[in-house]
Design a protein around this motif. Structure first.
Motif, PDB file in Angstrom:
ATOM      1  N   PRO A   1     -12.709  -3.092  -4.253  1.00 42.68           N
ATOM      2  CA  PRO A   1     -13.980  -2.407  -3.972  1.00 42.68           C
ATOM      3  C   PRO A   1     -13.946  -0.918  -4.280  1.00 42.68           C
ATOM      4  CG  PRO A   1     -12.820  -2.874  -1.928  1.00 42.68           C
ATOM      5  CD  PRO A   1     -12.061  -3.580  -3.019  1.00 42.68           C
ATOM      6  N   PHE A   2     -12.752  -0.370  -4.497  1.00 41.19           N
ATOM      7  CA  PHE A   2     -12.621   1.059  -4.783  1.00 41.19           C
ATOM      8  C   PHE A   2     -12.310   1.344  -6.251  1.00 41.19           C
ATOM      9  CE2 PHE A   2     -11.282   0.453  -0.331  1.00 41.19           C
ATOM     10  CZ  PHE A   2     -12.210   1.275   0.309  1.00 41.19           C
ATOM     11  N   PHE A   3     -12.419   0.311  -7.111  1.00 43.62           N
ATOM     12  CA  PHE A   3     -12.045   0.494  -8.515  1.00 43.62           C
ATOM     13  C   PHE A   3     -12.897   1.571  -9.165  1.00 43.62           C
ATOM     14  CE2 PHE A   3     -12.225  -1.302 -13.031  1.00 43.62           C
ATOM     15  CZ  PHE A   3     -11.088  -0.608 -13.411  1.00 43.62           C
ATOM     16  N   TRP A   4     -12.255   2.555  -9.737  1.00 44.32           N
ATOM     17  CA  TRP A   4     -12.930   3.744 -10.255  1.00 44.32           C
ATOM     18  C   TRP A   4     -13.844   3.460 -11.440  1.00 44.32           C
ATOM     19  CZ3 TRP A   4     -11.755   4.653 -15.342  1.00 44.32           C
ATOM     20  CH2 TRP A   4     -10.591   4.057 -15.835  1.00 44.32           C
TER      21      TRP A   4
ATOM     22  N   GLU B   1      -7.164   4.859  -0.113  1.00 44.66           N
ATOM     23  CA  GLU B   1      -6.542   6.175  -0.213  1.00 44.66           C
ATOM     24  C   GLU B   1      -6.691   6.730  -1.633  1.00 44.66           C
ATOM     25  OE1 GLU B   1      -4.871   8.162   2.261  1.00 44.66           O
ATOM     26  OE2 GLU B   1      -6.144   6.781   3.368  1.00 44.66           O
ATOM     27  N   PRO B   2      -6.916   8.047  -1.775  1.00 45.87           N
ATOM     28  CA  PRO B   2      -7.105   8.623  -3.108  1.00 45.87           C
ATOM     29  C   PRO B   2      -5.819   8.628  -3.927  1.00 45.87           C
ATOM     30  CG  PRO B   2      -7.008  10.350  -1.445  1.00 45.87           C
ATOM     31  CD  PRO B   2      -7.051   9.052  -0.703  1.00 45.87           C
ATOM     32  N   VAL B   3      -5.966   8.506  -5.246  1.00 39.15           N
ATOM     33  CA  VAL B   3      -4.845   8.672  -6.169  1.00 39.15           C
ATOM     34  C   VAL B   3      -4.676  10.169  -6.431  1.00 39.15           C
ATOM     35  CG1 VAL B   3      -3.924   8.135  -8.450  1.00 39.15           C
ATOM     36  CG2 VAL B   3      -5.317   6.441  -7.237  1.00 39.15           C
ATOM     37  N   THR B   4      -3.494  10.682  -6.174  1.00 42.91           N
ATOM     38  CA  THR B   4      -3.254  12.124  -6.274  1.00 42.91           C
ATOM     39  C   THR B   4      -2.239  12.435  -7.369  1.00 42.91           C
ATOM     40  OG1 THR B   4      -1.394  12.164  -4.722  1.00 42.91           O
ATOM     41  CG2 THR B   4      -3.624  12.254  -3.769  1.00 42.91           C
TER      42      THR B   4
ATOM     43  N   ASN C   1     -10.686  12.609 -10.258  1.00 44.20           N
ATOM     44  CA  ASN C   1     -10.755  12.895  -8.819  1.00 44.20           C
ATOM     45  C   ASN C   1     -11.468  11.798  -8.035  1.00 44.20           C
ATOM     46  OD1 ASN C   1     -13.412  13.273  -9.526  1.00 44.20           O
ATOM     47  ND2 ASN C   1     -13.391  15.501  -9.259  1.00 44.20           N
ATOM     48  N   ASN C   2     -11.828  10.688  -8.712  1.00 39.77           N
ATOM     49  CA  ASN C   2     -12.554   9.620  -8.016  1.00 39.77           C
ATOM     50  C   ASN C   2     -11.780   8.312  -7.961  1.00 39.77           C
ATOM     51  OD1 ASN C   2     -12.755   9.077 -10.774  1.00 39.77           O
ATOM     52  ND2 ASN C   2     -14.764   8.107 -10.581  1.00 39.77           N
ATOM     53  N   ALA C   3     -10.488   8.335  -8.320  1.00 42.66           N
ATOM     54  CA  ALA C   3      -9.687   7.105  -8.298  1.00 42.66           C
ATOM     55  C   ALA C   3      -9.111   6.885  -6.903  1.00 42.66           C
ATOM     56  CB  ALA C   3      -8.570   7.189  -9.321  1.00 42.66           C
TER      57      ALA C   3
ATOM     58  N   TYR D   1       0.378  -6.267   2.757  1.00 43.44           N
ATOM     59  CA  TYR D   1       0.781  -7.653   2.542  1.00 43.44           C
ATOM     60  C   TYR D   1       1.270  -7.914   1.121  1.00 43.44           C
ATOM     61  CZ  TYR D   1      -1.705  -8.426   6.923  1.00 43.44           C
ATOM     62  OH  TYR D   1      -2.121  -8.373   8.233  1.00 43.44           O
ATOM     63  N   GLY D   2       1.111  -6.962   0.235  1.00 44.14           N
ATOM     64  CA  GLY D   2       1.495  -7.162  -1.154  1.00 44.14           C
ATOM     65  C   GLY D   2       1.355  -5.861  -1.916  1.00 44.14           C
ATOM     66  N   PRO D   3       1.443  -5.911  -3.242  1.00 40.51           N
ATOM     67  CA  PRO D   3       1.322  -4.696  -4.039  1.00 40.51           C
ATOM     68  C   PRO D   3      -0.049  -4.056  -3.885  1.00 40.51           C
ATOM     69  CG  PRO D   3       1.283  -6.650  -5.440  1.00 40.51           C
ATOM     70  CD  PRO D   3       1.652  -7.110  -4.071  1.00 40.51           C
ATOM     71  N   VAL D   4      -0.065  -2.723  -3.854  1.00 41.81           N
ATOM     72  CA  VAL D   4      -1.298  -1.946  -3.726  1.00 41.81           C
ATOM     73  C   VAL D   4      -1.417  -1.055  -4.954  1.00 41.81           C
ATOM     74  CG1 VAL D   4      -2.524  -0.186  -2.400  1.00 41.81           C
ATOM     75  CG2 VAL D   4      -1.230  -1.983  -1.208  1.00 41.81           C
ATOM     76  N   GLY D   5      -2.534  -1.166  -5.665  1.00 47.44           N
ATOM     77  CA  GLY D   5      -2.748  -0.353  -6.853  1.00 47.44           C
ATOM     78  C   GLY D   5      -4.172   0.140  -6.923  1.00 47.44           C
ATOM     79  N   SER D   6      -4.500   0.788  -8.036  1.00 43.54           N
ATOM     80  CA  SER D   6      -5.853   1.321  -8.239  1.00 43.54           C
ATOM     81  C   SER D   6      -6.576   0.598  -9.355  1.00 43.54           C
ATOM     82  CB  SER D   6      -5.780   2.815  -8.562  1.00 43.54           C
ATOM     83  OG  SER D   6      -4.977   3.044  -9.714  1.00 43.54           O
ATOM     84  N   GLY D   7      -6.074  -0.580  -9.740  1.00 46.46           N
ATOM     85  CA  GLY D   7      -6.663  -1.339 -10.833  1.00 46.46           C
ATOM     86  C   GLY D   7      -7.891  -2.119 -10.414  1.00 46.46           C
ATOM     87  N   PRO D   8      -8.424  -2.952 -11.304  1.00 44.28           N
ATOM     88  CA  PRO D   8      -9.698  -3.642 -11.049  1.00 44.28           C
ATOM     89  C   PRO D   8      -9.615  -4.742  -9.991  1.00 44.28           C
ATOM     90  CG  PRO D   8      -8.761  -4.333 -13.146  1.00 44.28           C
ATOM     91  CD  PRO D   8      -7.932  -3.176 -12.679  1.00 44.28           C
TER      92      PRO D   8
END
Length: 524
Positions: A453-456, A286-289, A278-280, A425-432
Motif C-alpha cells: 500500500p506504500f509503493f511509491w 517507514e520512509p526509505v532514507t 523523498n516519497n518512498a 514475519y518476512g522480508p520488508v522492502g519498498s517494492g510493488p
C-alpha cells in the motif's frame, strides 16, 4: 578422472553431446566398450532442464566407456564441493570433490561483467579475480579493459570469453534461450526481460498470477543474501519485494529512476552523486532514507553478510571504504586486497559513501588507483536492492540466515525510530508487493505476495493501465508434468523455462495449443 588427457576426452564428449546428442551417442556406442575411468558428475536438485542435460551427458560418457557416476544434490552441497578446499577438487564426490558440476551463471542485468564474482566469502574463496578457482594474467587485463571504459569495452569482453574457452575449457559457458510458458490471458511480458527479472507490476489481464518454479520455496541453503543472490528461483519473489536503487525499463532495458531519481558524475565517473526520492516507503510504512541506501551498500561489502556481489563492490569502491551516515558518524570497512581486479599491479585508493544531506549520497570510487569504473552505475546500482536498516540492524549478520527476513517463518519484534514495536514475519522492502503474515504456505510450497500500500510508483503505473496484479504467487512444483497440468487447468499462469532443456523442445510440445503461449526472451 584424475588425468589431463582423460579430462580432454570427457570435454570432447560433453561438447558433442551438448550440440549433437543423438548423433554423437550413436557414434560413441560403436567406438567403445569397457570402462576407461570413472568421473563424478554433480547435478542440482530442483532444475528439471539441467537434470535432463545431466542425464544426456552421463549416457554419452557411458557410451564411450567412461564410468560416469551421477549424483543429484541440493545447491548447498554443490557449492560446498565447488568452493571447498583446493586439495579436494580432484577427489571423488564421497571425498568432497567432483569432476563435472552442472551449475548456472546468470546475470540479471544486460551487462555480463567478466570481472564479476559470485558467492563472495572470505572464508571460502581461493585467490583469483575472474571465475571460481581461476586466475590468469591475460584474462585479468581484459577484464580490467572491459570495466575501465565507459559503458564497457565490448571488444575486450568478447576477447575475454574467447580466451577463457581456450585457457579453461573445463568451464564451457552456454547461453540458451530463456523463455516462459504463459497462459494466453496474461500480457505484458516484454521480450527484453530475462526470466529472473519478471516484474509482476507490469503484467496485465489477470488480478492473480501464479508462477511455477522447479524448486523448494524459499531455498535458504546457499547464502544469506537478502535478495537470494545465489538462488535463482527465490529471486522471482524477492524482486517483487525490494526496489533497486536504479531500475531497468522492462521494454527498453534502459536505466530509469527507482529509489534514486537522479545520478550524475562531475569528473568522468570517479565521483557520483545520487539523489533519492523523498516519497518512498517500506511496506511497514517507514520512509526509505539515505541511511538505508548506505546500509545496503555496506551490507553488500561486509563479508559477514556473504553477499553475492561482495567482490564486485570491492572492485568498485576498493579495499578501505569509509561510510558516513546522515548524523555524521562514520564506519570503515577494511577488507583484505586479495580479490580485486587490479591488485597487486595497481593499488586501490580508498573509496567512500557519504550522506551529503537527507536526499543526496556521494559515492567516491576506489577502483584501480582512482580511475573510473566504466560500467558503474549500470552494473551495481540496478542490482542494489534497498533493505530497511531499522529492521536489519536488529539482527546480527550471523543470525540473518535463520531470521524471518530470509526463511519467511517465525517472527521478530523491532522497535521503530518513533518508539512503536513492530512484528516482522518476512522480508520488508519498498517494492510493488509485500510479504504478509500468511504469505508462506509451507504445505503448498508457495509464497503469495500482495500489493504494497506504500509503493511509491503505484499511481503512475495505474494511470498507464498497469499494476493490475493484486496477488502474485511463486509456487514450487518439482515435477514438470504437474506444472504443465496446472498451467492447462488454470491454477498456474506462468511456468518457468527451467523445466525444459531447450526452447525447441518446448515449442515442439506446445505449438498450436490454445491454453499456452511461449514468451521468448532470447539468449539468457
Amino acid at each position: 578422472m584424475r588425468n589431463g588427457l582423460m579430462g580432454y576426452l570427457v570435454l570432447a564428449v560433453i561438447a558433442a553431446s551438448l550440440f549433437y546428442p543423438a548423433l554423437f551417442i550413436g557414434q560413441a556406442h560403436a567406438q567403445s566398450s569397457g570402462q576407461l575411468f570413472t568421473v563424478d558428475l554433480l547435478c542440482p536438485i530442483g532444475n528439471p532442464a539441467r537434470q535432463q542435460w545431466c542425464s544426456i551427458i552421463q549416457k554419452s560418457l557411458q557410451q564411450v566407456g567412461i564410468n560416469a557416476q551421477l549424483t543429484y544434490a541440493p545447491f548447498s552441497t554443490l557449492i560446498a564441493h565447488l568452493l571447498g578446499p583446493q586439495s579436494t577438487w580432484n577427489e571423488s564426490f564421497s571425498q568432497g570433490g567432483y569432476d563435472i558440476a552442472f551449475i548456472g551463471l546468470y546475470n540479471s542485468n544486460p551487462l555480463i561483467n567478466p570481472a564479476r564474482w559470485l558467492y563472495g566469502s572470505l572464508s571460502t574463496f581461493p585467490p583469483g579475480i575472474n571465475f571460481e578457482h581461476f586466475n590468469n594474467t591475460q584474462e585479468n587485463q581484459l577484464a580490467l579493459q572491459f570495466v575501465s571504459q565507459p559503458g564497457g569495452n565490448w571488444t575486450a569482453w568478447a576477447q575475454f570469453y574467447e580466451n577463457e574457452a581456450k585457457i579453461l575449457p573445463a568451464i564451457p559457458v552456454a547461453y540458451p534461450d530463456a523463455f516462459d510458458l504463459v497462459a494466453p490471458q496474461v500480457h505484458g511480458m516484454s521480450p527484453k526481460w530475462q526470466s529472473v527479472d519478471l516484474q509482476a507490476q507490469y503484467l496485465t489481464g489477470m488480478s492473480s498470477v501464479v508462477l511455477a518454479v522447479p524448486d523448494t520455496i524459499p531455498d535458504t541453503s546457499a547464502t544469506p543474501n537478502y535478495f537470494a543472490g545465489s538462488v535463482y528461483y527465490d529471486q522471482e519473489y524477492s524482486y517483487q519485494i525490494y526496489s533497486p536503487l536504479i531500475a531497468l525499463n522492462p521494454s527498453t532495458a534502459q536505466l530509469v529512476p527507482s529509489i534514486a531519481t537522479n545520478w550524475s558524475t562531475p569528473d568522468g565517473g570517479h565521483t557520483w552523486y545520487i539523489t533519492i526520492r523523498n516519497n518512498a516507503r517500506f511496506s511497514d510504512g517507514e520512509p526509505v532514507t539515505v541511511n538505508d541506501v548506505i546500509y545496503s551498500i555496506w551490507s553488500n561489502m561486509n563479508p559477514e553478510f556473504a553477499s553475492a556481489t561482495y567482490g564486485e563492490w570491492i572492485n568498485v569502491l576498493g579495499t578501505n571504504v569509509t561510510f558516513t551516515w546522515l548524523n555524521g558518524t562514520t564506519t570503515v570497512l577494511d577488507n583484505p586486497p586479495t580479490y580485486q581486479i587490479c591488485y597487486p599491479q595497481v593499488k586501490y585508493t580508498s573509496g567512500s559513501v557519504t550522506a551529503i544531506n537527507s536526499t543526496t549520497i556521494k559515492i567516491q570510487l576506489g577502483f584501480c588507483g582512482g580511475r573510473a569504473y566504466g560500467i558503474f552505475p549500470e552494473e551495481e546500482l540496478t542490482g542494489l536492492f534497498i533493505v530497511p536498516m531499522h529492521i536489519w540492524e536488529s539482527v546480527p549478520p550471523s543470525e540473518l540466515k535463520s531470521s524471518p527476513m530470509i526463511t519467511g517463518t517465525g517472527s521478530i519484534t523491532v522497535t521503530l525510530p518513533n518508539g512503536t514495536v513492530e512484528t516482522v514475519y518476512g522480508p520488508v522492502g519498498s517494492g510493488p508487493y509485500m510479504w504478509t503474515q500468511n504469505s508462506f504456505d509451507k504445505t503448498a510450497d508457495a509464497i503469495t505476495l500482495v500489493k504494497n500500500p506504500f509503493f511509491w510508483n503505484a499511481t503512475a503505473l495505474e494511470s498507464q493501465g498497469l499494476y493490475q496484479v493484486n496477488q502474485f504467487t511463486v509456487q514450487g512444483i518439482l515435477q514438470k508434468d504437474t506444472a504443465i497440468a496446472d498451467l492447462k487447468s488454470g491454477s498456474v499462469q506462468i511456468v518457468d523455462f527451467n523445466y525444459y532443456p531447450t526452447i525447441e523442445r518446448a515449442s515442439g510440445e506446445f505449438t498450436n495449443q490454445p491454453w499456452v503461449k511461449i514468451v521468448d526472451y532470447g539468449p539468457g
